[in-house]
Scaffold this motif. Structure first.
Motif, PDB file in Angstrom:
ATOM      1  N   GLY A  33     -21.086 -31.636 -14.955  1.00  0.00           N
ATOM      2  CA  GLY A  33     -20.175 -32.626 -14.396  1.00  0.00           C
ATOM      3  C   GLY A  33     -18.897 -32.661 -15.190  1.00  0.00           C
ATOM      4  N   ARG A  34     -17.872 -33.159 -14.594  1.00  0.00           N
ATOM      5  CA  ARG A  34     -16.574 -33.209 -15.249  1.00  0.00           C
ATOM      6  C   ARG A  34     -16.258 -34.593 -15.794  1.00  0.00           C
ATOM      7  NH1 ARG A  34     -16.120 -29.028 -17.298  1.00  0.00           N
ATOM      8  NH2 ARG A  34     -15.697 -27.147 -16.165  1.00  0.00           N
ATOM      9  N   VAL A  35     -17.285 -35.439 -15.929  1.00  0.00           N
ATOM     10  CA  VAL A  35     -17.098 -36.775 -16.473  1.00  0.00           C
ATOM     11  C   VAL A  35     -18.054 -36.958 -17.642  1.00  0.00           C
ATOM     12  CG1 VAL A  35     -17.274 -39.248 -16.005  1.00  0.00           C
ATOM     13  CG2 VAL A  35     -16.407 -37.715 -14.247  1.00  0.00           C
ATOM     14  N   LEU A  36     -17.523 -37.398 -18.765  1.00  0.00           N
ATOM     15  CA  LEU A  36     -18.325 -37.679 -19.951  1.00  0.00           C
ATOM     16  C   LEU A  36     -18.579 -39.183 -19.992  1.00  0.00           C
ATOM     17  CD1 LEU A  36     -19.528 -36.288 -22.477  1.00  0.00           C
ATOM     18  CD2 LEU A  36     -17.431 -36.894 -23.670  1.00  0.00           C
ATOM     19  N   THR A  37     -19.832 -39.568 -19.836  1.00  0.00           N
ATOM     20  CA  THR A  37     -20.165 -40.994 -19.799  1.00  0.00           C
ATOM     21  C   THR A  37     -19.954 -41.624 -21.171  1.00  0.00           C
ATOM     22  OG1 THR A  37     -22.491 -40.665 -20.362  1.00  0.00           O
ATOM     23  CG2 THR A  37     -21.909 -40.585 -18.005  1.00  0.00           C
ATOM     24  N   THR A  38     -19.867 -42.938 -21.182  1.00  0.00           N
ATOM     25  CA  THR A  38     -19.677 -43.644 -22.450  1.00  0.00           C
ATOM     26  C   THR A  38     -20.874 -43.432 -23.368  1.00  0.00           C
ATOM     27  OG1 THR A  38     -20.491 -45.675 -21.422  1.00  0.00           O
ATOM     28  CG2 THR A  38     -18.122 -45.402 -21.553  1.00  0.00           C
ATOM     29  N   ASP A  39     -22.080 -43.366 -22.795  1.00  0.00           N
ATOM     30  CA  ASP A  39     -23.273 -43.116 -23.609  1.00  0.00           C
ATOM     31  C   ASP A  39     -23.202 -41.741 -24.273  1.00  0.00           C
ATOM     32  OD1 ASP A  39     -24.366 -45.575 -22.974  1.00  0.00           O
ATOM     33  OD2 ASP A  39     -25.601 -44.777 -21.345  1.00  0.00           O
ATOM     34  N   ASP A  40     -22.825 -40.728 -23.494  1.00  0.00           N
ATOM     35  CA  ASP A  40     -22.707 -39.379 -24.050  1.00  0.00           C
ATOM     36  C   ASP A  40     -21.616 -39.315 -25.110  1.00  0.00           C
ATOM     37  OD1 ASP A  40     -24.777 -38.294 -22.603  1.00  0.00           O
ATOM     38  OD2 ASP A  40     -23.494 -37.472 -21.020  1.00  0.00           O
ATOM     39  N   GLU A  41     -20.499 -39.982 -24.855  1.00  0.00           N
ATOM     40  CA  GLU A  41     -19.405 -39.998 -25.824  1.00  0.00           C
ATOM     41  C   GLU A  41     -19.872 -40.618 -27.141  1.00  0.00           C
ATOM     42  OE1 GLU A  41     -14.911 -41.879 -26.357  1.00  0.00           O
ATOM     43  OE2 GLU A  41     -16.080 -42.357 -24.573  1.00  0.00           O
ATOM     44  N   ASP A  42     -20.576 -41.750 -27.049  1.00  0.00           N
ATOM     45  CA  ASP A  42     -21.073 -42.411 -28.249  1.00  0.00           C
ATOM     46  C   ASP A  42     -22.074 -41.534 -28.996  1.00  0.00           C
ATOM     47  OD1 ASP A  42     -19.509 -44.606 -27.665  1.00  0.00           O
ATOM     48  OD2 ASP A  42     -21.166 -45.777 -26.797  1.00  0.00           O
ATOM     49  N   LYS A  43     -22.975 -40.893 -28.256  1.00  0.00           N
ATOM     50  CA  LYS A  43     -23.979 -40.019 -28.888  1.00  0.00           C
ATOM     51  C   LYS A  43     -23.326 -38.832 -29.577  1.00  0.00           C
ATOM     52  CE  LYS A  43     -27.676 -41.223 -25.700  1.00  0.00           C
ATOM     53  NZ  LYS A  43     -28.438 -40.789 -24.526  1.00  0.00           N
ATOM     54  N   LEU A  44     -22.331 -38.234 -28.920  1.00  0.00           N
ATOM     55  CA  LEU A  44     -21.645 -37.095 -29.519  1.00  0.00           C
ATOM     56  C   LEU A  44     -20.923 -37.490 -30.807  1.00  0.00           C
ATOM     57  CD1 LEU A  44     -20.192 -35.374 -26.346  1.00  0.00           C
ATOM     58  CD2 LEU A  44     -21.803 -34.347 -27.951  1.00  0.00           C
ATOM     59  N   LEU A  45     -20.229 -38.604 -30.776  1.00  0.00           N
ATOM     60  CA  LEU A  45     -19.512 -39.061 -31.964  1.00  0.00           C
ATOM     61  C   LEU A  45     -20.475 -39.425 -33.093  1.00  0.00           C
ATOM     62  CD1 LEU A  45     -16.670 -41.188 -30.341  1.00  0.00           C
ATOM     63  CD2 LEU A  45     -16.469 -38.924 -31.393  1.00  0.00           C
ATOM     64  N   GLN A  68      -9.227 -31.909 -22.839  1.00  0.00           N
ATOM     65  CA  GLN A  68      -7.998 -31.342 -22.288  1.00  0.00           C
ATOM     66  C   GLN A  68      -8.200 -29.888 -21.878  1.00  0.00           C
ATOM     67  OE1 GLN A  68      -5.206 -32.121 -25.463  1.00  0.00           O
ATOM     68  NE2 GLN A  68      -4.305 -33.816 -24.322  1.00  0.00           N
ATOM     69  N   ASN A  69      -8.913 -29.135 -22.681  1.00  0.00           N
ATOM     70  CA  ASN A  69      -9.131 -27.719 -22.388  1.00  0.00           C
ATOM     71  C   ASN A  69     -10.015 -27.513 -21.165  1.00  0.00           C
ATOM     72  OD1 ASN A  69      -7.619 -27.025 -24.614  1.00  0.00           O
ATOM     73  ND2 ASN A  69      -9.396 -26.740 -25.945  1.00  0.00           N
ATOM     74  N   GLY A  70     -10.979 -28.392 -20.963  1.00  0.00           N
ATOM     75  CA  GLY A  70     -11.942 -28.199 -19.888  1.00  0.00           C
ATOM     76  C   GLY A  70     -11.773 -29.100 -18.692  1.00  0.00           C
ATOM     77  N   ASN A  71     -10.658 -29.821 -18.588  1.00  0.00           N
ATOM     78  CA  ASN A  71     -10.441 -30.770 -17.487  1.00  0.00           C
ATOM     79  C   ASN A  71     -11.598 -31.752 -17.359  1.00  0.00           C
ATOM     80  OD1 ASN A  71      -7.910 -30.065 -16.657  1.00  0.00           O
ATOM     81  ND2 ASN A  71      -8.632 -28.567 -15.163  1.00  0.00           N
ATOM     82  N   ILE A  72     -11.981 -32.331 -18.470  1.00  0.00           N
ATOM     83  CA  ILE A  72     -13.077 -33.293 -18.520  1.00  0.00           C
ATOM     84  C   ILE A  72     -12.473 -34.682 -18.622  1.00  0.00           C
ATOM     85  CG2 ILE A  72     -15.084 -34.034 -19.853  1.00  0.00           C
ATOM     86  CD1 ILE A  72     -15.140 -31.078 -20.921  1.00  0.00           C
ATOM     87  N   GLU A  73     -13.095 -35.642 -17.957  1.00  0.00           N
ATOM     88  CA  GLU A  73     -12.600 -37.011 -18.001  1.00  0.00           C
ATOM     89  C   GLU A  73     -13.629 -37.916 -18.656  1.00  0.00           C
ATOM     90  OE1 GLU A  73     -10.122 -38.398 -14.555  1.00  0.00           O
ATOM     91  OE2 GLU A  73     -11.391 -36.908 -13.566  1.00  0.00           O
TER      92      GLU A  73
END
Length: 152
Positions: A33-45, A68-73
């Protein structure tokens, strides 16, 4: 969208192994998917700071550079845009028509690739948070279309 340079990420700089692993994790989380959820963002950080030994600012910079490189929102960016859209489409009295409500919900669903019913709940929550009321609609004008949407 946020800029990677604001977090001190420069494409010319040498990246650490932890940063490279974080890039790979971001690509892995967003490959379907081209959307990074808030949960995924928090887990990655969190993983970047705790396991990969990357500072929080550097981790955010890597995350935004990959976006920016992958057109991810980011889900939060889309939520912010939906909030602005709801406010701008509402009339001068702060009311939103059923037609506009449905269009926003369908647009929201197309961005997230989730059911429209879930998006209706999110748009209703945005309306409640912003103090925007539903406009009457139907053969006998009422707001029952809006009341039928149950917010979790």
């Amino acid at each position: 969208m946020r800029q990677a340079s604001q977090y001190g990420i420069n494409q010319d700089e040498q990246s650490s192994p932890g940063e490279e692993r974080l890039r790979q994790l971001v690509r892995l989380r967003t490959q379907r998917g081209r959307v990074l959820t808030t949960d995924d963002e928090d887990k990655l950080l969190e993983e970047a700071v705790t396991r990969l030994d990357v500072s929080l600012n550097r981790a955010r910079g890597v995350l935004y550079a990959e976006m920016q490189n992958g057109n991810i929102e980011l889900e939060t960016d889309i939520d912010d845009r939906m909030q602005e859209l709801v406010k701008s489409v509402a009339d001068a009295k702060g009311r939103l028509s059923r037609r506009d409500f449905e269009r926003i919900a369908i647009f929201y669903a197309s961005r997230f690739k989730i059911p429209v019913e879930t998006c209706r709940q999110k748009v209703k929550k945005i309306m409640e948070d912003e103090g925007i009321s539903p406009q009457r609609a139907g053969f006998i004008p009422s707001r029952s279309w809006y009341r039928r949407i149950k917010v979790a």
